[in-house]
Design a protein around this motif. Sequence first.
Motif, short mmCIF file in Angstrom:
data_model
loop_
_atom_site.label_atom_id
_atom_site.label_comp_id
_atom_site.label_asym_id
_atom_site.label_seq_id
_atom_site.Cartn_x
_atom_site.Cartn_y
_atom_site.Cartn_z
N VAL A 308 4.33 -81.99 -8.67
CA VAL A 308 3.71 -81.84 -9.98
C VAL A 308 4.67 -82.25 -11.09
O VAL A 308 4.31 -82.99 -12.02
CB VAL A 308 3.24 -80.39 -10.19
N THR A 312 4.04 -85.53 -13.32
CA THR A 312 3.68 -85.31 -14.72
C THR A 312 4.62 -86.04 -15.67
O THR A 312 4.19 -86.62 -16.68
CB THR A 312 3.67 -83.81 -15.04
N THR A 316 3.33 -88.82 -18.34
CA THR A 316 3.61 -88.49 -19.73
C THR A 316 4.43 -89.59 -20.40
O THR A 316 4.21 -89.94 -21.56
CB THR A 316 4.34 -87.14 -19.82
N LEU A 373 0.64 -76.89 -18.14
CA LEU A 373 -0.04 -78.07 -17.61
C LEU A 373 -1.49 -78.15 -18.08
O LEU A 373 -2.03 -79.26 -18.24
CB LEU A 373 0.01 -78.05 -16.08
N LEU A 376 -2.44 -80.49 -20.95
CA LEU A 376 -2.68 -81.93 -20.82
C LEU A 376 -4.14 -82.30 -21.05
O LEU A 376 -4.48 -83.48 -21.09
CB LEU A 376 -2.22 -82.42 -19.44
N ALA A 391 2.57 -78.55 -23.56
CA ALA A 391 2.60 -78.95 -22.15
C ALA A 391 4.03 -79.26 -21.71
O ALA A 391 4.46 -78.86 -20.60
CB ALA A 391 1.70 -80.15 -21.92
N LEU A 395 6.06 -76.94 -18.93
CA LEU A 395 6.57 -77.54 -17.69
C LEU A 395 8.08 -77.40 -17.61
O LEU A 395 8.63 -77.09 -16.54
CB LEU A 395 6.16 -79.01 -17.61
N PHE A 441 -0.15 -89.37 -9.09
CA PHE A 441 -0.45 -89.22 -10.51
C PHE A 441 -0.69 -90.59 -11.15
O PHE A 441 -1.58 -90.74 -11.99
CB PHE A 441 0.69 -88.49 -11.22
N LEU A 458 -5.51 -88.36 -17.19
CA LEU A 458 -4.54 -87.37 -17.65
C LEU A 458 -5.19 -86.01 -17.82
O LEU A 458 -4.63 -84.97 -17.43
CB LEU A 458 -3.93 -87.84 -18.97
N LEU A 461 -5.67 -84.54 -14.40
CA LEU A 461 -4.43 -84.16 -13.72
C LEU A 461 -3.89 -82.83 -14.21
O LEU A 461 -3.30 -82.07 -13.43
CB LEU A 461 -3.38 -85.26 -13.91
N GLY A 462 -4.05 -82.53 -15.51
CA GLY A 462 -3.50 -81.30 -16.05
C GLY A 462 -3.99 -80.06 -15.34
O GLY A 462 -3.19 -79.31 -14.74
N ALA A 465 -3.08 -80.04 -11.53
CA ALA A 465 -1.69 -79.69 -11.27
C ALA A 465 -1.46 -78.20 -11.50
O ALA A 465 -0.69 -77.56 -10.77
CB ALA A 465 -0.78 -80.52 -12.18
#
Length: 486
Positions: A308, A312, A316, A373, A376, A391, A395, A441, A458, A461-462, A465
């Motif tokens: 993750v 990420t 990002t 997360l 995101l 975010a 993280l 990702f 995106l 994925l947030g 994850a």
Amino acid sequence: MAKSTRDRTPDTDRSAPTGAVPRRASSARPALVLATMCVGMFLVLLDVTVVNVALPTLGAQLHSDVAGMQWVVDSYTVALAALLLTAGTLGDLRGHSRMVLAGLALFGAASAAAGLAPSLGFLVGARAAQGVGAAVLLPCTMAVISDTFPDQHARARALGVWAGVSSLALPAGPVLGGLLVTAAGWRAVFLVNIPVVVAAMVACARLVPPVRHERGSAKNRDGQRGDVDRTGALTCTVALAAVVFAVIEWGRGTGVPVVGGAAGLAAGALVAFGYAEHRAARPLLPPALLRSRAFVGANLVAAAMNFVGIGTIFVTTLYLQEVRQHSPLRAGLELLPLFVPLAALSPLTGRLTARFGPRPPMVAGLCVGAAGLVGLLLPDASSQYGVLLPALLGLGVGMGLLTAAVVTAAMNAVPRDRAGLAGGVNNTARQSTGALGVAVFGAVAGSPAHVRAFLGGLHLLGPAAACVWLAAAVLTVATVPAQPRT
């Protein structure tokens, strides 16, 4: 409480197994030993990121296309991930300090070759050799720290410092790389390693005595030769290398025949590895480790952390540079709210782990990271930086609380004479799943040139994850033992 037999000095140890080399105190100056091991680990992680800012310049000078520049990065990662387990076992057999010296020497020589590379192919080969040296260094620096700090509380604090210093390589890589490329060209990115390696080798030779838990040529407790499992090492290396290659090529959009062939090779090598381990007198990955719930759980959480976290960071960075059109330097500075907590909290996590055990900081880190997360979901093509900031902070704080604790949990789950192997397994899990995270990702987000689709990926994925990290928190509670305050 009296010390255990394995913690006694050589003069008082009367119960060592046949063939064991008597233990000595690792050093009268443990802080200096820790600092030396931190330098080695810092170099390993620095070279994961420092080369990225040099790619356009070296690509132009060496007439490389995008795929060639990708392999300048990937060859290092493949070698590192594939050889960690074997290197950790060799450290247990041959001596951790000796392997640290060998890893430093190979890493320095490969850095010199990379800095003097006349062609792209030569550079890719030198980067692969750097990865081999890094694979030797990484688990054995952890094992030297374990030898130097036999008390679990002191070891947890030391690993916190080690994790904090090594984490500084993440933000330092792009910044240092940019400065070196601007001032002296892309070759300086590799040549700068050489004086640091020489200084670290001198310090290691002077400060760290050779501690070897079991002679490679000695007989083990069952009366069988205790040498490295060569068949297991070969099949494990092939399996891991093929898996990483398949993942990287899948993430780059390579055709099915190449990815499928690599996956088939990985499956075949994995079957051969299992067969070899079943027959080996001294297996590379002892079945007892896989029966340890604490060890397996800690490494699965470590895998989830890097899957993750690294994935990420990758998407990002694409968002900041390609969607928001920020310069590489500005994007690097904007990622500092992620990297600074990661580096700053690791020593604190080491102290918390020493006092309360690894479970509380692991659970806290996973929950804080999961909350971040979810953030995101918010960024769009015109968002201000403040929208992304929660975010990044979540993280960074989550990984800062996790890193030292999850390493300590893995190291505490095995006997000290298998510390090198434990370090190799833990770092193999993290490095391999980090590469997998970048591929997955990147594939889900797609090309940032298609802004709407990229933002949709995106936003998906947030929360996905976050769910992975919440599941890892549940796994932590179920597998990592609680350690009462002492």
